[in-house]
Motif scaffolding. Structure first.
Motif, PDB file in Angstrom:
ATOM      1  N   ARG A 119      15.194 -12.237   9.144  1.00  0.00           N
ATOM      2  CA  ARG A 119      13.841 -12.764   8.936  1.00  0.00           C
ATOM      3  C   ARG A 119      12.813 -11.642   8.940  1.00  0.00           C
ATOM      4  N   PHE A 120      13.022 -10.639   9.780  1.00  0.00           N
ATOM      5  CA  PHE A 120      12.052  -9.558   9.928  1.00  0.00           C
ATOM      6  C   PHE A 120      12.563  -8.312   9.218  1.00  0.00           C
ATOM      7  N   HIS A 121      12.125  -8.153   7.997  1.00  0.00           N
ATOM      8  CA  HIS A 121      12.536  -7.008   7.190  1.00  0.00           C
ATOM      9  C   HIS A 121      11.291  -6.414   6.545  1.00  0.00           C
ATOM     10  N   GLU A 122      11.244  -5.107   6.492  1.00  0.00           N
ATOM     11  CA  GLU A 122      10.068  -4.447   5.936  1.00  0.00           C
ATOM     12  C   GLU A 122       9.990  -4.626   4.426  1.00  0.00           C
ATOM     13  N   VAL A 123       8.768  -4.824   3.947  1.00  0.00           N
ATOM     14  CA  VAL A 123       8.504  -4.907   2.515  1.00  0.00           C
ATOM     15  C   VAL A 123       7.429  -3.875   2.184  1.00  0.00           C
ATOM     16  N   GLU A 124       7.103  -3.742   0.928  1.00  0.00           N
ATOM     17  CA  GLU A 124       6.082  -2.792   0.506  1.00  0.00           C
ATOM     18  C   GLU A 124       4.738  -3.156   1.139  1.00  0.00           C
ATOM     19  N   PRO A 125       4.067  -2.203   1.805  1.00  0.00           N
ATOM     20  CA  PRO A 125       2.761  -2.508   2.412  1.00  0.00           C
ATOM     21  C   PRO A 125       1.763  -3.015   1.377  1.00  0.00           C
ATOM     22  N   ASP A 126       0.916  -3.937   1.810  1.00  0.00           N
ATOM     23  CA  ASP A 126      -0.127  -4.494   0.958  1.00  0.00           C
ATOM     24  C   ASP A 126      -1.471  -3.920   1.420  1.00  0.00           C
ATOM     25  N   GLU A 127      -1.939  -2.915   0.714  1.00  0.00           N
ATOM     26  CA  GLU A 127      -3.163  -2.228   1.127  1.00  0.00           C
ATOM     27  C   GLU A 127      -4.387  -3.128   1.077  1.00  0.00           C
ATOM     28  N   SER A 128      -4.320  -4.212   0.306  1.00  0.00           N
ATOM     29  CA  SER A 128      -5.483  -5.106   0.222  1.00  0.00           C
ATOM     30  C   SER A 128      -5.777  -5.788   1.553  1.00  0.00           C
ATOM     31  N   LEU A 129      -4.775  -5.881   2.411  1.00  0.00           N
ATOM     32  CA  LEU A 129      -4.983  -6.516   3.720  1.00  0.00           C
ATOM     33  C   LEU A 129      -5.895  -5.680   4.615  1.00  0.00           C
ATOM     34  N   LYS A 130      -6.045  -4.414   4.302  1.00  0.00           N
ATOM     35  CA  LYS A 130      -6.871  -3.520   5.127  1.00  0.00           C
ATOM     36  C   LYS A 130      -8.357  -3.599   4.764  1.00  0.00           C
ATOM     37  N   LYS A 131      -8.662  -4.361   3.741  1.00  0.00           N
ATOM     38  CA  LYS A 131     -10.053  -4.605   3.324  1.00  0.00           C
ATOM     39  C   LYS A 131     -10.846  -3.304   3.158  1.00  0.00           C
ATOM     40  N   GLY A 132     -10.199  -2.330   2.549  1.00  0.00           N
ATOM     41  CA  GLY A 132     -10.865  -1.078   2.250  1.00  0.00           C
ATOM     42  C   GLY A 132     -10.875  -0.070   3.376  1.00  0.00           C
ATOM     43  N   LYS A 133     -10.282  -0.394   4.524  1.00  0.00           N
ATOM     44  CA  LYS A 133     -10.228   0.520   5.658  1.00  0.00           C
ATOM     45  C   LYS A 133      -8.909   1.300   5.650  1.00  0.00           C
ATOM     46  N   PRO A 134      -8.860   2.447   6.327  1.00  0.00           N
ATOM     47  CA  PRO A 134      -7.604   3.212   6.358  1.00  0.00           C
ATOM     48  C   PRO A 134      -6.484   2.541   7.151  1.00  0.00           C
ATOM     49  N   TYR A 135      -6.844   1.753   8.176  1.00  0.00           N
ATOM     50  CA  TYR A 135      -5.832   1.260   9.103  1.00  0.00           C
ATOM     51  C   TYR A 135      -5.915  -0.262   9.266  1.00  0.00           C
ATOM     52  N   LEU A 136      -4.725  -0.858   9.530  1.00  0.00           N
ATOM     53  CA  LEU A 136      -4.643  -2.285   9.841  1.00  0.00           C
ATOM     54  C   LEU A 136      -4.047  -2.459  11.230  1.00  0.00           C
ATOM     55  N   LEU A 137      -4.724  -3.231  12.060  1.00  0.00           N
ATOM     56  CA  LEU A 137      -4.223  -3.640  13.370  1.00  0.00           C
ATOM     57  C   LEU A 137      -3.777  -5.092  13.258  1.00  0.00           C
TER      58      LEU A 137
END
Length: 395
Positions: free
Chosen positions: A196-214
């Motif tokens: 169920r928990f497998h890495e996929v390609e990061p989606d930069e749009s989730l960061k809303k223009g910021k460098p980092y996502l928490l």
């Protein structure tokens, strides 16, 4: 292993199945070991809504249940309804070899006792320490309801032929407070399903223009610390001068609306998204895109000795974690997390900032965590312990 090991009936109240991942893993592990498995659980609001379903050979019997509102008395109404429906459906299932009750509440020993007259053995699967849960959730102290839940826990321990504990801290409670024999208490740790928990390609749009996502993943209840996380993010902005991040809070619960309002009060509405519960494909997209994951559970009697599913899931996704200093958080995560002094929001914020500035350390921590989940903390070890517990119950 025999052709048909027996007939098992699993009772669970706080989540529907198969949405309850631990119960589903246990059910399929028992099926694979030759057991005929029945589950009684509540219906879900948006999923698991059928009254009866057979999924992958697991027979699931569901009942309608309205979640508690209004404090402890609301839970008495909820649990009373759940107990009645569970007893009604258990009679329909008929004779079983093992009744496997998952708490809370600590009331299913009444169903097990009724079925014991027909030869059933009772396995108590202690998901929560209910007395500690009561103290941590309601802040009412050791009042008459606290004493009542202690009595229910003692009665459950006395009735149980075998106890399943989720970690060593819970096992010690079963031995000391529960008076159980060491050979009748088995540790079956919750572990994420790797598929169920497998890495996929990061989606930069989730960061809303910021460098980092928490990212925060999990339930939002009074004891889960989402308010601590939000205040720590405000301190990350105000004390650390960091605005180079966006945060996503994934999940739902009793305090969801209150946490959205708190984010507004803290001026974080443009920096924080609340997704609610989302499908697995979206969940792994958020976690694959996260630079740091948050485990803000505050120190209280329950959290200190409980294994947090979100910590295990962050580790499965190779994500570094910021946590408060909790005994079982450190047992689970080890060096895959950094630990702020208990409930210290400023230090929590400072540790987030340190990790954001150190990509090599983030990578090292993520790899360590993933290797733990795939190795010593994997479900394969827990599966063997579960089967051993059943063997002990019916021997």
């Amino acid at each position: 292993m025999w052709d048909l090991a027996g007939k098992a009936l699993i009772l669970v109240e706080n989540l529907s199945v198969p949405f309850d991942r631990r119960v589903w893993q246990e059910s399929t592990a028992l099926r694979d070991a030759g057991w005929e498995v029945h589950v009684i659980c509540p219906r879900g609001a948006k999923r698991d809504t059928e009254a009866y379903a057979e999924i992958d050979g697991i027979r699931i019997h569901r009942y309608p249940l309205r979640a508690a509102t209004g404090g402890p008395l609301g839970y008495l109404k909820e649990y009373g309804s759940a107990l009645w429906h569970t007893y009604r459906l258990a009679r329909r299932v008929g004779k079983v070899d093992v009744v496997h009750a998952c708490n809370p509440p600590d009331l299913f020993f009444l169903v097990a006792r009724a079925m014991r007259r027909r030869g059933a053995r009772f396995v108590f699967d202690q998901h929560d320490l209910v007395p500690e849960l009561y103290l941590s959730r309601f802040s009412r102290g050791e009042d008459f309801l606290y004493r009542a839940v202690c009595r229910m826990e003692r009665a459950t321990y006395r009735a149980a032929d075998v106890v399943i504990a989720t970690n060593e801290s819970y096992r010690q409670v079963a031995l000391s407070r529960g008076g159980k024999s060491p050979d009748k208490v088995f540790v079956v740790r919750s572990a994420p399903a790797i598929e169920r928990f497998h890495e996929v390609e990061p989606d930069e749009s989730l960061k809303k223009g910021k460098p980092y996502l928490l990212c925060y993943l999990g339930v939002m209840g009074p004891q889960d610390g989402v308010d601590y996380a939000l205040r720590a993010l405000a301190r990350l902005r105000d004390e650390q001068g960091r605005t180079d991040w966006h945060a996503a809070f994934v999940g739902g619960g009793d305090t969801f609306d209150a946490m959205v309002e708190l984010s507004r009060e803290l001026g974080l509405e443009d920096s924080v998204d609340f997704t609610g519960r989302i499908p697995d494909e979206d969940l792994v997209r958020y976690l694959s895109s996260a630079d740091v994951c948050l485990s803000p559970d505050p120190l209280n009697p329950l959290n200190d000795v409980s294994t947090m599913n979100k910590v295990m899931e962050y580790m499965a996704m190779a994500r570094p974690i910021v946590s408060f200093e909790l005994r079982e958080a450190r047992v689970s995560a080890g060096e895959a997390a950094v630990y702020a002094p208990a409930n210290d929001e400023s230090e929590f914020a400072k540790l987030i900032a340190l990790l954001l500035d150190d990509p090599d350390e983030r990578r090292r921590m993520g790899e360590l965590g993933q290797s733990r989940v795939r190795g010593p903390l994997s479900w394969e070890h827990s599966r063997k312990a579960l089967i051993a517990a059943y063997d002990s119950a019916v021997e």
